[in-house]
Design a protein around this motif. Structure first.
Motif, PDB file in Angstrom:
ATOM      1  N   GLU A  25       0.872  -1.269   0.041  1.00 26.47           N
ATOM      2  CA  GLU A  25      -0.108   0.146  -0.033  1.00 26.47           C
ATOM      3  C   GLU A  25       0.805   1.266  -0.048  1.00 26.47           C
ATOM      4  O   GLU A  25       0.751   2.156  -0.723  1.00 26.47           O
TER       5      GLU A  25
ATOM      6  N   SER B 242      -4.610  -0.844  -3.847  1.00 27.46           N
ATOM      7  CA  SER B 242      -5.599  -0.581  -3.173  1.00 27.46           C
ATOM      8  C   SER B 242      -6.379  -1.813  -2.861  1.00 27.46           C
ATOM      9  O   SER B 242      -5.805  -2.878  -3.431  1.00 27.46           O
ATOM     10  N   SER B 243      -7.318  -2.010  -2.005  1.00 29.42           N
ATOM     11  CA  SER B 243      -7.914  -3.211  -1.677  1.00 29.42           C
ATOM     12  C   SER B 243      -8.457  -3.973  -2.831  1.00 29.42           C
ATOM     13  O   SER B 243      -8.316  -5.179  -2.986  1.00 29.42           O
TER      14      SER B 243
ATOM     15  N   GLN C  19      -7.523  -3.681  -5.912  1.00 32.06           N
ATOM     16  CA  GLN C  19      -6.358  -4.264  -6.701  1.00 32.06           C
ATOM     17  C   GLN C  19      -5.963  -5.524  -6.385  1.00 32.06           C
ATOM     18  O   GLN C  19      -5.316  -6.193  -6.942  1.00 32.06           O
TER      19      GLN C  19
END
Length: 74
Positions: free
Chosen positions: A22, A28-29, A31
């Motif tokens: 991150e 990102s979550s 991704q």
């Protein structure tokens, strides 16, 4: 995994085991979920995400260790 991350995140810097997903790579979550789906497809594996705790997935190495421990062949 490093090559997939570079491609997915359009990175110019190298990705190492210690790269922070991150903070350094900007993942990102959503991704992260896409990365797991891509790895499942590319490696013909299933990754159990039931116990996946994103707070524990700080570095590329953390994610690789998780995948190694929780992947099964398709």
């Amino acid at each position: 995994m490093a090559n997939l991350l570079v491609r997915m995140l359009r990175l110019e810097q190298p990705v190492t085991e210690g790269s922070k997903l991150e903070d350094e790579l900007g993942m990102s979550s959503s991704q992260g979920v896409q990365l797991i789906l891509d790895l499942e497809r590319d490696l013909s594996i299933m990754i159990d995400v039931e116990d996946l705790d994103q707070d524990e997935m700080v570095t590329v190495g953390d994610l690789a260790d998780y995948i190694t421990a929780h992947a099964t062949p398709q």
